[in-house]
Design an enzyme around this catalytic site. Structure first.
Site, short mmCIF file in Angstrom:
data_model
loop_
_atom_site.label_atom_id
_atom_site.label_comp_id
_atom_site.label_asym_id
_atom_site.label_seq_id
_atom_site.Cartn_x
_atom_site.Cartn_y
_atom_site.Cartn_z
N SER A 84 44.89 -4.43 109.19
CA SER A 84 45.88 -5.21 108.60
C SER A 84 45.46 -6.56 108.08
O SER A 84 44.46 -7.06 108.47
CB SER A 84 46.89 -5.49 109.88
OG SER A 84 47.89 -6.73 109.56
N TYR A 108 48.79 -9.65 117.68
CA TYR A 108 48.71 -8.21 116.51
C TYR A 108 47.49 -8.56 115.74
O TYR A 108 46.73 -7.54 115.84
CB TYR A 108 50.15 -8.42 115.69
CG TYR A 108 50.02 -7.10 114.82
CD1 TYR A 108 49.83 -5.81 114.97
CD2 TYR A 108 49.80 -7.46 113.45
CE1 TYR A 108 49.77 -4.80 114.01
CE2 TYR A 108 49.55 -6.53 112.39
CZ TYR A 108 49.70 -5.15 112.85
OH TYR A 108 49.54 -4.17 111.58
N LYS A 112 44.02 -6.14 115.93
CA LYS A 112 43.47 -5.49 114.91
C LYS A 112 41.98 -5.57 114.62
O LYS A 112 41.32 -4.81 114.25
CB LYS A 112 44.38 -5.51 113.52
CG LYS A 112 45.65 -4.81 113.60
CD LYS A 112 45.42 -3.45 113.56
CE LYS A 112 46.79 -2.83 113.87
NZ LYS A 112 46.55 -1.27 113.74
#
Ligand code: UDP
Length: 285
Positions: A84, A108, A112
């Site tokens: 991402s 988040y 990643k």
């Protein structure tokens, strides 16, 4: 599979289970003589990750590393990972290239990046971390719409607000340092994203190491511009309400897509905003 739609899978063999279940993963890889893995499973909400960082580490890193270790043990040599743009955090320049500093500002994004680092450590593994910018749109045949529970993404929420299925769309802050004060994102069509995965698999199978590759359109659009495109496609207004900024949202994220163009022959034919919005609208009507 804890979210996602079975109907979106098409004619494939589906084994339901947990990527952190080593025995099941091992058995599945062996039974189907798997040679390449495309790892899409993961938790995807920035806001939720701020509230529940440990949950994101558990799914996006720990359980994913079980999948990776089992894949390596089973002889898999190519691995494509859904990463991402969140790995970049607040970028110092725009557009962002893969060599830009990676300093995520959300759990988040941290998870990643942590998994990308695990991939990079594995000797002999050919891998791609496809850093999606804002995946959007739908299959042009209109048969399947983006669906999350709860829905948090701008485009489906805006379409539903315009169609009167939801209350006003909340704009998360209009005091960002951007021309109209709302966040700028790089929206990329899911059909283009899908094609990039096939290209990545081809490149890895022919021995090309890919590493991190941005997948975006190379163009940025503000929240207000997206709402304008929805209004044009539906010919009706999107009711809005400006609220506070959402934690973890950088002002601008736009991809430098030169690496994708060179390595994956990335053309992103459908990723202009009008096409993305038209396909999304058709799928939600
Ligand atoms: N956004 C918004 N209202 C919403 C949902 C999203 O203003 O109800 C904004 C959000 O702040 C971001 C952009 O729209 O700048 C895209 O957000 P989305 O959640 O769709 O994707 P993300 O950028 O989190 O991957």
């Amino acid at each position: 599979m804890s979210s996602g739609l079975v109907a979106a899978l098409g004619p494939v063999t589906l084994v339901r289970g947990d990527i952190g279940d080593a025995q099941l993963v091992r058995r599945t890889l062996e039974e189907h003589r798997v040679t390449s893995v495309v790892h899409f499973a993961g938790k995807i909400c920035v806001a939720e990750s701020v509230r529940r960082p440990d949950y994101y580490i558990e799914h996006n890193v720990r359980r994913a590393s079980v999948l990776l270790d089992e894949a390596l043990a089973a002889g898999v040599r190519s691995f494509v990972f859904s990463s991402s743009a969140a790995v970049y955090g607040v970028p110092s320049g725009s557009p962002i290239s893969e060599t830009a500093r990676t300093e995520p500002i959300s759990p988040y994004g941290e998870t990643k990046l942590a998994f990308e680092r695990l991939l990079a450590e594995k000797e002999g593994l050919l891998w791609a971390a496809l850093r999606y910018f804002n995946a959007a749109g739908a299959h042009p045949d209109g048969s399947l719409s983006e669906r999350h529970e709860p829905e948090t993404h701008l485009l489906p929420l805006a379409i539903d607000a315009a169609l009167g299925r939801r209350p006003a769309l909340q704009i998360y802050g209009d005091d960002y340092p951007t021309p109209d004060g709302t966040c700028i994102r790089d929206y990329v069509h899911v059909i283009d994203l899908a094609a990039a995965h096939l290209s990545a698999l081809d490149a890895l199978s022919s021995g090309t190491q890919l590493g991190a590759v941005n997948l975006g359109s190379g163009r940025g659009h503000s929240v207000r511009q997206v709402l304008g495109a929805v209004e044009a496609a539906l010919n009706r207004p999107v009711p809005t309400l400006v609220v506070a900024r959402r934690e973890g949202d950088p002002p601008t994220l736009v991809a430098d897509i030169e690496r994708a163009s060179a390595l994956l022959q990335w053309r992103c034919d459908r990723s202009d905003l009008a096409t993305i919005v038209r396909d999304a609208v058709r799928s939600r009507r």
